[in-house]
Structure formats: structure tokens, C-alpha cells
Design an enzyme around this catalytic site. Structure first.
Site, short mmCIF file in Angstrom:
data_model
loop_
_atom_site.label_atom_id
_atom_site.label_comp_id
_atom_site.label_asym_id
_atom_site.label_seq_id
_atom_site.Cartn_x
_atom_site.Cartn_y
_atom_site.Cartn_z
N ASN A 166 -10.03 0.30 1.58
CA ASN A 166 -8.58 0.39 1.39
C ASN A 166 -8.25 0.00 -0.05
O ASN A 166 -8.36 -1.16 -0.42
CB ASN A 166 -7.91 -0.56 2.39
CG ASN A 166 -6.39 -0.55 2.27
OD1 ASN A 166 -5.82 0.01 1.35
ND2 ASN A 166 -5.73 -1.20 3.22
N HIS A 202 -2.74 7.11 4.70
CA HIS A 202 -3.25 5.93 4.00
C HIS A 202 -4.65 5.60 4.52
O HIS A 202 -4.90 5.61 5.73
CB HIS A 202 -2.29 4.75 4.23
CG HIS A 202 -2.78 3.47 3.61
ND1 HIS A 202 -3.24 3.40 2.33
CD2 HIS A 202 -2.85 2.21 4.11
CE1 HIS A 202 -3.59 2.14 2.06
NE2 HIS A 202 -3.37 1.40 3.13
N CYS A 208 0.82 -1.22 0.00
CA CYS A 208 0.00 0.00 0.00
C CYS A 208 0.84 1.26 0.00
O CYS A 208 0.33 2.35 -0.23
CB CYS A 208 -0.90 0.03 1.23
SG CYS A 208 -2.15 -1.25 1.25
N1 ACO Z 1 -17.67 -9.06 10.60
C1 ACO Z 1 -17.97 -9.47 11.85
N2 ACO Z 1 -17.04 -9.93 12.70
C2 ACO Z 1 -15.77 -9.98 12.29
C3 ACO Z 1 -15.38 -9.57 11.00
C4 ACO Z 1 -16.39 -9.08 10.14
N3 ACO Z 1 -16.12 -8.64 8.91
N4 ACO Z 1 -14.04 -9.72 10.89
C5 ACO Z 1 -13.61 -10.23 12.04
N5 ACO Z 1 -14.65 -10.38 12.90
C6 ACO Z 1 -14.63 -10.90 14.26
C7 ACO Z 1 -13.42 -11.74 14.57
O1 ACO Z 1 -13.63 -13.06 14.15
C8 ACO Z 1 -13.34 -11.61 16.06
O2 ACO Z 1 -14.25 -12.52 16.63
P1 ACO Z 1 -13.85 -13.32 17.98
O3 ACO Z 1 -13.63 -12.23 19.01
O4 ACO Z 1 -15.04 -14.17 18.20
O5 ACO Z 1 -12.59 -14.06 17.64
C9 ACO Z 1 -13.87 -10.21 16.35
O6 ACO Z 1 -14.56 -9.80 15.16
C10 ACO Z 1 -12.79 -9.20 16.67
O7 ACO Z 1 -11.74 -9.37 15.74
P2 ACO Z 1 -10.46 -8.43 15.75
O8 ACO Z 1 -9.50 -8.89 14.71
O9 ACO Z 1 -9.97 -8.27 17.16
O10 ACO Z 1 -11.13 -7.05 15.32
P3 ACO Z 1 -10.43 -5.66 15.26
O11 ACO Z 1 -11.19 -4.68 16.06
O12 ACO Z 1 -8.94 -5.77 15.47
O13 ACO Z 1 -10.64 -5.25 13.73
C11 ACO Z 1 -9.52 -5.23 11.61
C12 ACO Z 1 -10.16 -6.09 12.71
C13 ACO Z 1 -10.58 -4.27 11.10
C14 ACO Z 1 -9.06 -6.16 10.50
C15 ACO Z 1 -8.35 -4.44 12.21
O14 ACO Z 1 -7.48 -5.29 12.90
C16 ACO Z 1 -7.55 -3.69 11.16
O15 ACO Z 1 -8.04 -2.76 10.54
N6 ACO Z 1 -6.27 -4.07 10.95
C17 ACO Z 1 -5.44 -3.43 9.95
C18 ACO Z 1 -5.74 -3.98 8.62
C19 ACO Z 1 -5.11 -3.19 7.51
O16 ACO Z 1 -5.13 -1.99 7.53
N7 ACO Z 1 -4.61 -3.90 6.51
C20 ACO Z 1 -4.10 -3.30 5.33
C21 ACO Z 1 -2.72 -2.79 5.47
S1 ACO Z 1 -2.19 -1.96 4.09
C22 ACO Z 1 -1.77 -2.98 2.75
O17 ACO Z 1 -0.66 -2.97 2.31
C23 ACO Z 1 -2.78 -3.88 2.12
#
Ligand code: ACO
Length: 347
Positions: A289, A259, A120
Site C-alpha cells: 500500500n 486503491h 490514501c
Molecule cells: N504476521 C503474522 N500474524 C499477524 C500479523 C503479521 N504481520 N499481523 C497481525 N497478525 C495476527 C494478529 O495478531 C492476530 O492474532 P490473534 O488472532 O492471535 O490476535 C491474527 O494475525 C489475525 O489478526 P487480524 O487483524 O484479525 O487479521 P486480518 O485478517 O484482519 O488482517 C489486516 C489484518 C491485513 C491488517 C487487515 O485487517 C487489513 O488489511 N485491514 C485494512 C488495512 C488497510 O488497508 N489500511 C490502510 C488504509 S489506507 C490509508 O490511508 C493508509
């Protein structure tokens, strides 16, 4: 890597273009595909909808209209461009490069053209390279495209990744100018953290095979929590480094373009840096994203909203797979060398 613009050389963005596919995929529609809800996605990411490329659309199909718009705004004919770099992790194919195909489509016959792979952060690396090419005199007029079609490498059954991404591209023209321009860059990489965001198969380590496809190793794999921690850390540290190197403070920043991965990451970085919310550009709610497309799409939105005044201090910071990060600080100058015109959005 960190550096400031020197030797009285001024290089600026003189044209901006953007393109996002027409198809809008809302959170509610996603909830019919995977086990998720609009509420969860909005609360955890701030994303409400994203654009998805048509099955027959490839990276050049997004890059071409964005590039044409940027060149038109800069008043630069395609055959006057001598350097093209396309930052993407989703090229039409590994080769021929998307940039070479784009140069041909544009009619940029005298341009050097290559693709750049930095997750990214690709667009930030690409504008730093283009800056250096123009500053050194090797290039007169550079075209930089950042974009991705991540929808084609996402596992649409994995709710932890498929809700986050969208497709889109942006383009900018870099030229020498009399006033303003880039003040400095900070770029970095941490391969030790690379394992947190990967596309396992299709490279020389794990060539594509029936087995890798059966094991679904051709899809993006991500440890969301680790990437979240990394993102919140480097968005702050990279911005602070480039500001310090350029002798500017966060109070001087008029427009902050981070970003667009997750509104919680953006809010955390803005708060930690001390950038007021009204100076932050946010469009992740509408595009998700878009990887290398994220910062140029946000830049195009900021221009369309009239937020980029000549003299404004613009701070951009990206982060992504690699893991990589990069910042640029710009004293904004008029687009096209003429009074500022907002680019017309396509799509
Ligand atoms: N819908 C409903 N529930 C979900 C979803 C969804 N889409 N996705 C995950 N969950 C659940 C999980 O299974 C978990 O359930 P559990 O507690 O029973 O295990 C719960 O929600 C919480 O999961 P977390 O991973 O702790 O949720 P978090 O608040 O951390 O949010 C997220 C997850 C949005 C992915 C976050 O970690 C994030 O934004 N990370 C950065 C990702 C990113 O920016 N990536 C791109 C980088 S740039 C590039 O180069 C591509």
C-alpha cells in the site's frame, strides 16, 4: 460531493509517470525483522514485496522523476504548467510544501503549487481539484502527483502495520482535449471514523516532543479490522454512486483501478460490484500500500500493459485516512494527444 463533467468541457489525463524506489523488501526479509511469515502476509493481504525509500530520499525525490515522466509523455514543458498539487501525508516537511519545492526543481516558475492531505485518497481528491481548476479556465495545464514514503512513519516493530505499506509516487498531467476525458467524481469523508487510522503526534493537538517520541506517537496507528470494514463498504458505495450519477453501469467499466491496500479488499469490492477479475488492475503484490501513490502507480502499470485504450471506461476508487474516499470515472483518451504510448517505468 458528487458531480458530472458539464458544459461540453473535456479534460483528460494526457501524461502518466511513476517512480518507485529501487530497494525491494520481500516478505521473507520482513520475517527477519518482525514475527511474521511470507505465507501469512500473502494469504491475508496478497502482498509479496514492497519498495522502500533510501534514508536520504524524501517525497520530492520520488515526485520529481514521476512528474518529469508525465510531462514528457504529455509533451508539456515544465514552464507551461500553471498548477501543481502534490497529494501526500509524508511531505519533505510540513512547509515549505513539497509541491513548491517540486515546482522549483522542475522549473515550473508560473505554477501555483500546494500540497493536499487526504490520506490514501489524496490522489483522487487532487485530480478532482485539478479537473475543476482546468474546467473553470483558471488552469491550462495541471500536474497532479500522488505519493508517499510511509516507511518513514511506520513502526517497524509493529507487524500489524509494517507488512502492509511501501513507498512510491505517480504523476499525471491534466489538459483540455477533444475527445473523452473525466465524466464525473464522487468524494466523501467521515471524521467520526478518523480514529481508526491516525498519526497521533506532530500536529497542533499533540506537538512533537521528547514525550511523544518516547510514547511512539509519531508512528501510524491503525485498527486494521475497522479499516477493512470501512474499505470494503466505501469502495463499493462510491463506485456505484459515480456510475449512477454518470448514467453508466458496471458492465460498461473496462478497467477498474481500486486503491491497492489489500488484495482481499480489492477482490471483495470487485465481486460485490460485479467487475470481472480480468478488468481489475492489481499491483499491490509488488508495491504494498503506497497510500497516495497507489492509484497513479496502478494507472501507470495499466498503461504500460496496454490496458488503457482510447474509448475505454476507467473507474478509479480510493479510500484512506480521514476517513476519506473518492471515485472518478473517465472515458480514456490517447496520452499526449498522440497514439497511446506506454510510459517507461523507472526504478
Ligand atoms: N504476521 C503474522 N500474524 C499477524 C500479523 C503479521 N504481520 N499481523 C497481525 N497478525 C495476527 C494478529 O495478531 C492476530 O492474532 P490473534 O488472532 O492471535 O490476535 C491474527 O494475525 C489475525 O489478526 P487480524 O487483524 O484479525 O487479521 P486480518 O485478517 O484482519 O488482517 C489486516 C489484518 C491485513 C491488517 C487487515 O485487517 C487489513 O488489511 N485491514 C485494512 C488495512 C488497510 O488497508 N489500511 C490502510 C488504509 S489506507 C490509508 O490511508 C493508509
Amino acid at each position: 460531493m458528487i458531480g458530472t463533467a458539464g458544459n461540453g468541457v473535456r479534460i483528460a489525463i494526457t501524461g502518466i509517470g511513476a517512480y518507485a524506489p529501487e530497494r525491494v523488501l520481500t516478505n521473507s526479509e520482513l520475517a527477519t525483522i518482525v514475527d511474521t511469515t511470507d505465507e501469512w502476509i500473502v494469504e491475508r493481504t496478497g502482498i509479496r514485496e514492497r519498495r522502500i525509500a533510501a534514508p536520504d530520499q524524501a517525497m520530492t525525490d520520488l515526485a520529481l522523476p514521476a512528474a518529469q515522466q508525465a510531462l514528457e509523455q504529455a509533451g508539456v514543458p515544465a514552464d507551461a504548467v500553471d498548477y501543481i498539487v502534490v497529494a501526500t501525508v509524508t511531505p519533505d516537511a510540513m512547509f515549505p510544501t513539497t509541491s513548491a519545492l517540486l515546482a522549483d526543481m522542475l522549473g515550473a516558475r508560473d505554477a501555483a503549487a500546494y500540497d493536499l492531505l487526504a490520506g490514501c485518497t489524496g490522489f483522487m481528491y487532487a485530480i478532482a481539484q485539478a479537473y475543476a481548476m482546468v474546467a473553470s479556465g483558471l488552469s491550462e495545464r495541471a500536474l497532479v502527483v500522488g505519493g508517499d514514503i510511509l516507511s518513514k512513519i511506520i513502526d517497524w516493530r509493529d507487524r500489524a502495520t509494517c507488512v502492509l505499506f511501501g513507498d512510491g509516487a505517480g504523476a499525471v498531467v491534466l489538459e483540455r482535449v477533444d475527445h473523452g476525458g473525466f465524466l464525473g467524481f464522487e468524494l466523501g469523508a467521515d471524521g467520526a471514523g478518523g480514529k481508526h487510522l491516525t498519526l497521533p503526534a506532530g500536529g497542533s493537538r499533540l506537538p512533537a516532543s521528547a514525550e511523544t517520541v518516547a510514547q511512539e506517537q509519531h508512528f501510524v496507528r491503525m485498527d486494521g479490522r475497522e479499516v477493512f470494514k470501512f474499505a470494503t463498504r466505501v469502495l463499493v458505495s462510491s463506485a456505484e454512486k459515480v456510475l449512477a450519477e454518470c448514467g453508466r453501469s458496471v458492465e460498461d467499466v473496462d478497467v477498474y483501478i481500486p486503491h491497492q491496500a489489500n488484495v482481499r479488499i480489492i477482490d471483495h469490492a470487485a465481486k460485490k460490484l460485479g467487475v470481472p477479475r480480468d478488468r481489475v488492475v492489481v499491483n499491490v503484490d509488488r508495491y504494498g500500500n503506497t497510500s497516495s501513490g497507489s492509484i497513479p502507480l496502478a494507472l501507470a502499470d495499466a498503461a504500460a500493459e496496454g490496458r488503457l485504450e482510447p474509448g475505454s471506461l476507467v473507474l478509479m476508487t480510493g479510500m484512506g485516512a480521514g476517513l476519506t474516499w473518492g471515485s472518478a470515472l473517465i472515458e480514456w483518451s490517447a496520452l499526449g494527444g498522440k497514439p497511446q504510448q506506454a510510459p517507461e517505468r523507472i526504478g
